[in-house]
Write an enzyme that holds these catalytic residues in place. Structure first.
Site, PDB file in Angstrom:
ATOM      1  N   CYS A 110      -5.361  -2.654   2.227  1.00 47.55           N
ATOM      2  CA  CYS A 110      -4.062  -2.798   2.889  1.00 47.55           C
ATOM      3  C   CYS A 110      -4.213  -2.631   4.393  1.00 47.55           C
ATOM      4  O   CYS A 110      -4.910  -1.728   4.851  1.00 47.55           O
ATOM      5  CB  CYS A 110      -3.095  -1.734   2.340  1.00 47.55           C
ATOM      6  SG  CYS A 110      -1.408  -1.919   2.954  1.00 47.55           S
ATOM      7  N   HIS A 153       1.630  -6.766  -4.737  1.00 44.37           N
ATOM      8  CA  HIS A 153       1.236  -5.877  -3.634  1.00 44.37           C
ATOM      9  C   HIS A 153       2.289  -5.945  -2.519  1.00 44.37           C
ATOM     10  O   HIS A 153       2.696  -4.915  -1.973  1.00 44.37           O
ATOM     11  CB  HIS A 153      -0.148  -6.289  -3.111  1.00 44.37           C
ATOM     12  CG  HIS A 153      -0.661  -5.474  -1.952  1.00 44.37           C
ATOM     13  ND1 HIS A 153      -1.747  -4.647  -2.041  1.00 44.37           N
ATOM     14  CD2 HIS A 153      -0.211  -5.366  -0.674  1.00 44.37           C
ATOM     15  CE1 HIS A 153      -1.946  -4.056  -0.866  1.00 44.37           C
ATOM     16  NE2 HIS A 153      -1.029  -4.484  -0.007  1.00 44.37           N
ATOM     17  N   GLU A 154       2.756  -7.178  -2.221  1.00 44.44           N
ATOM     18  CA  GLU A 154       3.737  -7.338  -1.133  1.00 44.44           C
ATOM     19  C   GLU A 154       5.123  -6.834  -1.523  1.00 44.44           C
ATOM     20  O   GLU A 154       5.784  -6.148  -0.738  1.00 44.44           O
ATOM     21  CB  GLU A 154       3.830  -8.809  -0.709  1.00 44.44           C
ATOM     22  CG  GLU A 154       2.522  -9.437  -0.247  1.00 44.44           C
ATOM     23  CD  GLU A 154       1.733  -8.539   0.687  1.00 44.44           C
ATOM     24  OE1 GLU A 154       0.494  -8.577   0.624  1.00 44.44           O
ATOM     25  OE2 GLU A 154       2.323  -7.749   1.448  1.00 44.44           O
ATOM     26  N   HIS A 157       5.450  -3.240  -1.171  1.00 47.52           N
ATOM     27  CA  HIS A 157       5.699  -2.796   0.205  1.00 47.52           C
ATOM     28  C   HIS A 157       7.206  -2.770   0.496  1.00 47.52           C
ATOM     29  O   HIS A 157       7.689  -1.910   1.229  1.00 47.52           O
ATOM     30  CB  HIS A 157       5.022  -3.718   1.228  1.00 47.52           C
ATOM     31  CG  HIS A 157       3.593  -3.371   1.531  1.00 47.52           C
ATOM     32  ND1 HIS A 157       3.189  -2.117   1.921  1.00 47.52           N
ATOM     33  CD2 HIS A 157       2.474  -4.132   1.505  1.00 47.52           C
ATOM     34  CE1 HIS A 157       1.874  -2.111   2.126  1.00 47.52           C
ATOM     35  NE2 HIS A 157       1.421  -3.325   1.880  1.00 47.52           N
TER      36      HIS A 157
HETATM   37  O1  5LI Z   1       0.188  -6.054   2.272  1.00 41.05           O
HETATM   38  C1  5LI Z   1      -0.727  -6.817   2.680  1.00 41.05           C
HETATM   39  N1  5LI Z   1      -1.796  -6.354   3.296  1.00 41.05           N
HETATM   40  O2  5LI Z   1      -1.882  -5.047   3.488  1.00 41.05           O
HETATM   41  C2  5LI Z   1      -2.839  -7.247   3.829  1.00 41.05           C
HETATM   42  C3  5LI Z   1      -4.231  -6.736   3.578  1.00 41.05           C
HETATM   43  N2  5LI Z   1      -4.549  -6.686   2.150  1.00 41.05           N
HETATM   44  C4  5LI Z   1      -4.884  -7.817   1.502  1.00 41.05           C
HETATM   45  O3  5LI Z   1      -4.875  -8.896   2.023  1.00 41.05           O
HETATM   46  C5  5LI Z   1      -5.264  -7.623   0.066  1.00 41.05           C
HETATM   47  C6  5LI Z   1      -6.574  -7.331  -0.274  1.00 41.05           C
HETATM   48  C7  5LI Z   1      -6.920  -7.161  -1.610  1.00 41.05           C
HETATM   49  C8  5LI Z   1      -5.973  -7.271  -2.615  1.00 41.05           C
HETATM   50  C9  5LI Z   1      -4.669  -7.569  -2.266  1.00 41.05           C
HETATM   51 CL1  5LI Z   1      -3.488  -7.712  -3.491  1.00 41.05          CL
HETATM   52  C10 5LI Z   1      -4.302  -7.754  -0.932  1.00 41.05           C
HETATM   53 CL2  5LI Z   1      -2.668  -8.098  -0.487  1.00 41.05          CL
HETATM   54 NI    NI Z   2      -0.618  -4.013   2.083  1.00 40.09          NI
END
Ligand code: 5LI
Ligand code: NI
Length: 183
Positions: A110, A153-154, A157
């Site tokens: 993240c 994941h988003e 947030h």
């Molecule tokens: O909220 C977004 N971020 O924090 C951006 C950085 N992380 C990534 O790109 C990322 C990396 C691995 C697994 C997932 Cl699922 C994601 Cl999302």
């Molecule tokens: Ni993130």
């Protein structure tokens, strides 16, 4: 343009709050913000631009990560079948999901977390998401695998949930219930 200076890091309360719905139709400011979020992702995946501005790569980003407590997110990635995802979304909502779970065997990272947090992050294997896209269209996405993981994941947030909140404290690498790894 959005750079790492704009990214809020863990410890800032905006990351653990529930973000507010965006008033629709989205106004100029919200549309511009979402377009900038999408551009950040593209920049972060462009070797030259990322190097020049020292950007950490991201496949998704949510507005709370730039200190804006609004339900807006952007994604820019290709899944394991080569399907491309690149758009911004207002008020995304998971309207249904599988019982089956999945996870990335490499764990998750993240932009708001400046440390490695090892462990499997259990996610629904399949989700259906309703949202308004950057063009103002109401869309329904049926996602599975890597795409389902990124969207979860988003959307987490937007609900003040960080990926590590979902890692099993006792055994971080315990395969989650009825789950197959996605990669
Ligand atoms: O909220 C977004 N971020 O924090 C951006 C950085 N992380 C990534 O790109 C990322 C990396 C691995 C697994 C997932 Cl699922 C994601 Cl999302
Ligand atoms: Ni993130």
């Amino acid at each position: 343009m959005i750079t790492m200076n704009d990214i809020v890091r863990e410890g800032h309360p905006v990351l653990t709050k529930t973000a507010e719905e965006v008033q629709l139709p989205a106004n100029e400011t919200d549309r511009n913000t979402l377009m900038e979020m999408l551009q950040f992702l593209k920049n972060s995946q462009d070797e030259k631009v990322a190097e020049k501005y020292q950007l950490r790569p991201g496949v998704g980003i949510a507005a709370p990560q730039i200190g804006i407590p609004k339900r807006m997110m952007a994604v820019h990635f290709e899944d394991y079948e080569g399907k491309q995802y690149s758009d911004g979304y207002f008020n995304p909502k998971i309207i249904s999901h599988s019982v089956e779970q999945t996870y990335l065997s490499t764990g998750e990272g993240c932009l708001s977390v400046d440390r490695e947090v090892p462990g499997y992050v259990p996610r629904y294997a399949r989700i259906t998401v309703k949202a308004i896209n950057l063009n103002g269209e109401s869309i329904k996405l049926r996602l599975r695998g890597y795409a389902a993981i990124v969207f979860q994941h988003e959307i987490d947030h937007l609900n003040g949930v960080m990926f590590y909140d979902r890692i099993n404290d006792i055994n971080p690498f315990e395969a989650p219930e009825n789950a197959k790894p996605c990669d």
